[in-house]
Design an enzyme around this catalytic site. Structure first.
Site, PDB file in Angstrom:
ATOM      1  N   HIS A  90       0.861  -1.193   0.000  1.00 25.39           N
ATOM      2  CA  HIS A  90       0.000   0.000   0.000  1.00 25.39           C
ATOM      3  C   HIS A  90       0.893   1.238   0.000  1.00 25.39           C
ATOM      4  O   HIS A  90       1.909   1.277   0.686  1.00 25.39           O
ATOM      5  CB  HIS A  90      -0.895   0.014   1.248  1.00 25.39           C
ATOM      6  CG  HIS A  90      -1.754   1.238   1.321  1.00 25.39           C
ATOM      7  ND1 HIS A  90      -2.981   1.323   0.688  1.00 25.39           N
ATOM      8  CD2 HIS A  90      -1.548   2.447   1.900  1.00 25.39           C
ATOM      9  CE1 HIS A  90      -3.490   2.523   0.896  1.00 25.39           C
ATOM     10  NE2 HIS A  90      -2.637   3.224   1.626  1.00 25.39           N
ATOM     11  N   ASP A 169     -15.303   2.016   7.129  1.00 26.08           N
ATOM     12  CA  ASP A 169     -14.293   2.942   6.591  1.00 26.08           C
ATOM     13  C   ASP A 169     -14.914   3.840   5.526  1.00 26.08           C
ATOM     14  O   ASP A 169     -14.593   5.025   5.432  1.00 26.08           O
ATOM     15  CB  ASP A 169     -13.110   2.173   5.991  1.00 26.08           C
ATOM     16  CG  ASP A 169     -12.076   3.127   5.398  1.00 26.08           C
ATOM     17  OD1 ASP A 169     -11.489   3.896   6.175  1.00 26.08           O
ATOM     18  OD2 ASP A 169     -11.894   3.139   4.164  1.00 26.08           O
ATOM     19  N   ARG A 176     -14.675  12.176   7.132  1.00 29.17           N
ATOM     20  CA  ARG A 176     -13.353  12.795   7.382  1.00 29.17           C
ATOM     21  C   ARG A 176     -13.031  13.810   6.290  1.00 29.17           C
ATOM     22  O   ARG A 176     -12.447  14.860   6.532  1.00 29.17           O
ATOM     23  CB  ARG A 176     -12.273  11.714   7.409  1.00 29.17           C
ATOM     24  CG  ARG A 176     -12.255  10.934   8.716  1.00 29.17           C
ATOM     25  CD  ARG A 176     -11.367   9.719   8.594  1.00 29.17           C
ATOM     26  NE  ARG A 176      -9.981  10.079   8.367  1.00 29.17           N
ATOM     27  CZ  ARG A 176      -9.089   9.249   7.792  1.00 29.17           C
ATOM     28  NH1 ARG A 176      -9.447   8.048   7.403  1.00 29.17           N
ATOM     29  NH2 ARG A 176      -7.852   9.641   7.622  1.00 29.17           N
ATOM     30  N   SER A 191      -7.834   3.263   8.985  1.00 33.79           N
ATOM     31  CA  SER A 191      -8.428   3.198   7.658  1.00 33.79           C
ATOM     32  C   SER A 191      -7.611   2.282   6.737  1.00 33.79           C
ATOM     33  O   SER A 191      -8.149   1.387   6.082  1.00 33.79           O
ATOM     34  CB  SER A 191      -8.507   4.627   7.085  1.00 33.79           C
ATOM     35  OG  SER A 191      -8.814   4.618   5.731  1.00 33.79           O
ATOM     36  N   LYS A 195      -8.492  -2.033   5.875  1.00 33.35           N
ATOM     37  CA  LYS A 195      -8.755  -2.477   4.490  1.00 33.35           C
ATOM     38  C   LYS A 195      -7.770  -3.559   4.061  1.00 33.35           C
ATOM     39  O   LYS A 195      -8.074  -4.393   3.227  1.00 33.35           O
ATOM     40  CB  LYS A 195      -8.700  -1.279   3.534  1.00 33.35           C
ATOM     41  CG  LYS A 195      -9.980  -0.448   3.619  1.00 33.35           C
ATOM     42  CD  LYS A 195      -9.971   0.702   2.662  1.00 33.35           C
ATOM     43  CE  LYS A 195      -8.945   1.709   3.070  1.00 33.35           C
ATOM     44  NZ  LYS A 195      -9.185   3.092   2.808  1.00 33.35           N
TER      45      LYS A 195
HETATM   46  N1  URA Z   1      -5.648   6.178   2.494  1.00 31.60           N
HETATM   47  C1  URA Z   1      -6.666   5.533   3.118  1.00 31.60           C
HETATM   48  O1  URA Z   1      -7.143   4.496   2.674  1.00 31.60           O
HETATM   49  N2  URA Z   1      -7.140   6.072   4.258  1.00 31.60           N
HETATM   50  C2  URA Z   1      -6.649   7.185   4.784  1.00 31.60           C
HETATM   51  O2  URA Z   1      -7.114   7.590   5.810  1.00 31.60           O
HETATM   52  C3  URA Z   1      -5.596   7.851   4.137  1.00 31.60           C
HETATM   53  C4  URA Z   1      -5.105   7.317   2.983  1.00 31.60           C
END
Ligand code: URA
Length: 446
Positions: A90, A169, A176, A191, A195
């Site tokens: 990621h 999320d 957010r 977050s 995921k």
């Molecule tokens: N990427 C995400 O998936 N969540 C965040 O809060 C920031 C970047």
């Protein structure tokens, strides 16, 4: 007193966080359940997010929040024999960052299983899904069963988040985004890791960017985020490491969705730009070592370089495109380097106003001009133009003469305004000497 004997109440939980107290696992469960089931009002969610943003969370609270978010939807399940092979990467997002498009098939070519759930671009940063959607027919929507089939047959897939995957999320991120609570370390960690945790990963590598085109510009904040992510990831049972890398100049020579696909294919053939190849190799080699596929990161590095040179990574990419809806002929032609993707109607080049060696090409003004031209979105779900983009005809470290074309902007209807031209020209920094530097600045391990 907050014990299980006291009935839970959203207002009291918000107040507790507002007053910098530590939330129990039970209270966090109650809050996330309310978010998922939509029994808590949006204004209460916003207040809670702001309280977390201002008062932060203990690591224990962040781990509990991540875990509750993870279980707010379904968790992907894989065959037992894959248990040590399921890996992912990621990135916190950058300009010209197309690493996922190359790394997922390269890892599949090395025998890993990569169930990559990616996102769309927002603001000046691009999104992997947008890049892939510039390929006609590419389908980012796959059910867990379909993902398993593709992983079994190809080894990797790149898909979007669905309503069943981490619904908490989706809701929290949307709020957010409109309450100035995006840049909170515990919220970002929860977050991102929630995921990744639903992918039932064995190992995860995070590319945490710092610099002008990054979420956090200062390296100290990026390091804090990286350390936090590594800790939360490991506490959720994923072997997690993070790499800190610079995001000042664009990665590679192309920015913009379809142009980045074309550049990724070059990299999958072993002819990619050096910086892109460096990142792919660095991240891939450490992931191979982490999951036990390579006995050292040096061995992992050779493995990644081999699959980029011998065509097996490109073969995996082509197979992934077909498995995700692209016709066989189109996927083959694209991977052969044929001009398949729709081009923008116009191209404008700008010329250097001095001579010397390129010291920097500031990524942020480039990305912002592209966003204005329609390549990026201001609001989630906004449509974008996949063909709008920038090719850098010269890059950092290159010698340049006055009058040389250094940038080609692909644009659709309008022309570049004078103000946009000035911003682009100002992003080019020319000097006398140049000392090459590595993109990767550090690696954070558990
Ligand atoms: N990427 C995400 O998936 N969540 C965040 O809060 C920031 C970047």
């Amino acid at each position: 007193m907050y014990t299980s004997q006291v009935p839970l109440n959203t207002t009291e939980i918000i107040k507790k966080k507002r007053d910098k107290q530590t939330l129990t696992k039970e209270e966090i469960h109650y809050f996330v359940k309310g978010v998922t089931e939509e029994s808590i009002q949006d204004c209460q969610i916003g207040a809670m997010l702001m309280a977390i943003c201002l008062q932060e969370m203990t690591k224990e609270e962040a781990v509990n929040l991540t875990q509750e978010m993870k279980v707010s939807g379904v968790t992907l399940q894989w065959p037992k024999e894959w248990s040590r092979l399921v890996v992912d990467k990621h990135s916190t997002g950058g300009v010209g960052d197309k690493v996922s498009l190359v790394l997922a098939p390269a890892l599949a070519a090395c025998g890993c299983k990569v169930p990559m759930i990616s996102g769309r671009g927002l603001g000046h940063t691009g999104g992997t899904l947008d890049k892939l959607e510039s390929i006609p027919g590419f389908n980012i929507k796959k059910t867990p069963e379909e993902m398993k089939t593709i992983m079994s047959e190809v080894g990797c897939c790149i898909v979007g988040q669905t309503a069943e995957l981490v619904p908490a999320d989706k809701k929290l991120y949307a709020i957010r985004n409109v309450t100035s609570t995006v840049d909170s370390v515990p919220l970002i960690a929860a977050s991102i890791i929630s995921k990744k945790a639903v992918e039932s990963l064995h190992c995860l590598i995070l590319d945490v960017k710092h610099g002008e085109g990054a979420l956090f510009k200062e390296i100290d904040r990026a390091r804090k985020l990286a350390e936090y992510l590594v800790d939360v990831g490991n506490r959720l049972g994923i072997r997690t490491v993070a790499v800190l890398s610079k995001m000042d100049n664009p990665i590679g020579r192309c920015i913009g969705n379809s142009l980045e696909v074309i550049e990724s294919i070059k990299c999958l053939k072993g002819n990619g730009p050096k910086d892109l190849e460096e990142l792919v190799t660095y991240l891939g080699s450490h992931l191979l070592y982490l999951c036990g596929k390579a006995e050292s990161s040096e061995v992992g590095e050779e493995a990644i370089k081999d699959v980029l040179k011998n065509g097996t990574a490109l073969g995996k990419f082509q197979a992934m495109l077909v498995a995700q809806g692209v016709t066989t002929d189109l996927a083959r032609a694209l991977c052969q380097g044929k001009e398949i993707l729709k081009r923008a109607r116009k191209q404008e080049e700008l010329k250097a106003e001095a001579e010397g060696i390129i010291q920097a090409i500031h990524s942020l003004p480039l990305a912002k001009v592209l966003q204005e031209l329609g390549a990026g979105r201001n609001q989630p779900e906004e449509p974008i133009n996949h063909s709008v983009g920038i090719e850098l005809l010269k890059t950092v470290g290159d010698k340049i003469n006055k009058g040389d074309s250094w940038i080609r902007v692909h644009l659709e209807d309008s022309s570049l305004s004078e103000a946009q031209k000035i911003r682009l020209q100002k992003s080019l920094v020319i000097g006398k000497m140049f000392k090459g530097v590595s993109l990767v600045t550090d690696i954070i391990e558990a």
